[in-house]
Design an enzyme around this catalytic site. Structure first.
Site, PDB file in Angstrom:
ATOM      1  N   LYS A   1     -14.994  -1.078  -1.946  1.00  0.00           N
ATOM      2  CA  LYS A   1     -14.648  -0.351  -0.376  1.00  0.00           C
ATOM      3  C   LYS A   1     -15.865  -0.503   0.484  1.00  0.00           C
ATOM      4  CE  LYS A   1     -11.393   2.958   1.182  1.00  0.00           C
ATOM      5  NZ  LYS A   1     -10.418   3.956   0.494  1.00  0.00           N
TER       6      LYS A   1
ATOM      7  N   ASP B   1      -0.822   2.588  -3.408  1.00  0.00           N
ATOM      8  CA  ASP B   1      -1.804   3.746  -3.589  1.00  0.00           C
ATOM      9  C   ASP B   1      -1.161   4.940  -3.502  1.00  0.00           C
ATOM     10  OD1 ASP B   1      -3.901   5.324  -3.272  1.00  0.00           O
ATOM     11  OD2 ASP B   1      -4.965   4.128  -1.547  1.00  0.00           O
TER      12      ASP B   1
ATOM     13  N   HIS C   1       0.926  -1.177  -0.058  1.00  0.00           N
ATOM     14  CA  HIS C   1      -0.135   0.002  -0.008  1.00  0.00           C
ATOM     15  C   HIS C   1       0.873   1.309   0.258  1.00  0.00           C
ATOM     16  CE1 HIS C   1      -2.639   3.191   1.598  1.00  0.00           C
ATOM     17  NE2 HIS C   1      -3.668   2.508   0.962  1.00  0.00           N
TER      18      HIS C   1
END
Length: 417
Positions: free
Chosen positions: A328, A235, A193
């Site tokens: 999500k 991300d 991430h």
């Protein structure tokens, strides 16, 4: 089996709510705090402790089943619901949702969700309410059927019972190097991430980010078990577009250069740019996907911002406006909509990532494991929190327990034949 009473209990999420717009503007930090004025409506400070509201359904046999309401770390950003306020959510739940729950038959998950989560005054209920209430209703249906949550999902959505685990994806938070080591030592499937959410972390022309990507790949070979070869997933919170301009060609050029830095790895780039609306995001992400595919790159883009609800997920899947869609869960709302979202991605040949947020709770994380395994999603987030170990334990162990139960039941059925 009916609901005879409802209990509400305020609680805490596992991280914080952060004002993404303020952080993106370049505010300074002071220890764990951010210094400056909040920008996003609802925030009184840039970083606020995440809160939750548990809802307990008292069933007619005396059993109490629970679900947790909360929102995501970056509430109010990327067309998401506003910041979660416990008092406001509790008042709405008591006035609107509780009357619908009392005396409802909980044996059929989808039918009960349709009734309890119906529109109020012409609008959807807050998605955090849908999320928490649907968790409790799924647990109630499983209690009635004396099965796991995953088996209820498979039964009501006409899915085969799963036999395979879903790859686990861990997120590092700001303690990047230490947490990357933890992930590698625990042989996580997808990592890390990286939380590349500011210009300082991305670096001029993305050089700081590229160095980090190369370091992660190098570290994997240095301390990983023999044969360990994870997918690298980063991300970048729209910083490629912010740094190079909102042009699909320039964004693709940079992504390809990062992929060339780690040619032996599958590379996921989440949120390469935020084009400001769902329609614009859809159009521009289609261009990026097509350009990456035409170049034969080993990079895949993952959509998050501007793709929140089930309707959004279906649009992106049908248009192939991402290689992978993050579903999500708190942003999607009802657990049922997450299931439908995974199935929509599969129908159109797009990767389905059952995600969520560090701000969730252990209870919601365990539900997500059942959803991901039942639908055989392509990956699942190890959540909640930013400590790595906790999320891997909660989601990973729940997945392993579920698969062990299903294997036991299959063996029992075979032995009885």
């Amino acid at each position: 089996m009916t609901v005879i009473d409802v209990i509400l209990a305020p609680g805490n999420g596992s991280f914080f709510y952060d004002d993404q717009a303020a952080i993106r503007a370049g505010v300074a930090s002071d220890g764990f705090r951010y210094v400056g004025t909040a920008v996003t409506p609802g925030f009184t400070t840039i970083r606020m402790p995440s809160r939750s509201l548990s809802i307990g359904l008292v069933l007619s046999d005396g059993t109490i089943v629970w679900g947790d309401m909360m929102s995501v770390q970056y509430s109010g950003a990327g067309s998401r619901d506003p910041l979660f306020h416990t008092e406001r959510i509790e008042a709405l739940t008591r006035s609107v949702v509780v009357p619908r729950l009392l005396s409802v038959d909980v044996s059929n998950f989808l039918e009960t969700c349709s009734h309890v989560l119906a529109y109020h005054s012409g609008s959807r209920l807050p998605l955090s309410v849908e999320y928490g209430v649907s968790q409790a209703l799924l647990r109630a249906a499983a209690h009635v059927a004396r099965t796991t949550l995953a088996e209820v999902i498979c039964s009501e959505f006409f899915l085969p019972l799963p036999t395979k685990r879903v790859p686990l994806y861990a997120q590092s938070g700001d303690a990047r190097e230490i947490n990357v080591d933890k992930m590698i030592l625990k042989s996580v499937d997808v990592l890390p991430h990286g939380l590349i959410n500011s210009r300082d972390k991305f670096g001029p022309s993305g050089e700081k980010f590229r160095q980090f990507v190369k370091w992660v790949a190098k570290r994997t070979t240095e301390i990983g078990e023999p044969g360990y070869h994870p997918t690298l997933h980063f991300d970048v919170y729209g910083w490629i577009g912010l740094e190079f301009g909102m042009d699909a060609g320039k964004i693709t050029d940079f992504i390809c250069s990062v992929a060339d830095d780690v040619p032996d790895y599958r590379l996921h780039i989440e949120s390469p740019a935020d084009f400001g609306s769902t329609d614009a995001q859809l159009d521009e992400y289609v261009k990026i996907v097509n350009l990456l595919d035409a170049r034969g790159s080993n990079a895949r883009i993952v959509v998050d911002e501007q793709c929140n609800t089930l309707d959004d997920i279906r649009l992106f899947a049908e248009a192939k406006a991402a290689h992978i869609v993050q579903i999500k869960m708190p942003d999607v709302g009802s657990v049922a909509d997450t299931v439908w979202g995974v199935l929509a991605c599969k129908e159109h040949g797009v990767g389905a990532y059952v995600g969520g947020s560090c701000s969730e709770t252990d209870l919601s994380a365990r539900v997500s494991a059942h959803v991901a395994v039942a639908t055989q999603a392509d990956m699942i987030l190890a959540k909640p929190g930013m400590g790595v170990d906790e999320g891997i334990s909660i989601v990973g162990n729940e997945q392993n327990r579920l698969l062990a139960v299903l294997a036991h039941r299959r063996s029992q059925t075979q032995n009885s034949l």
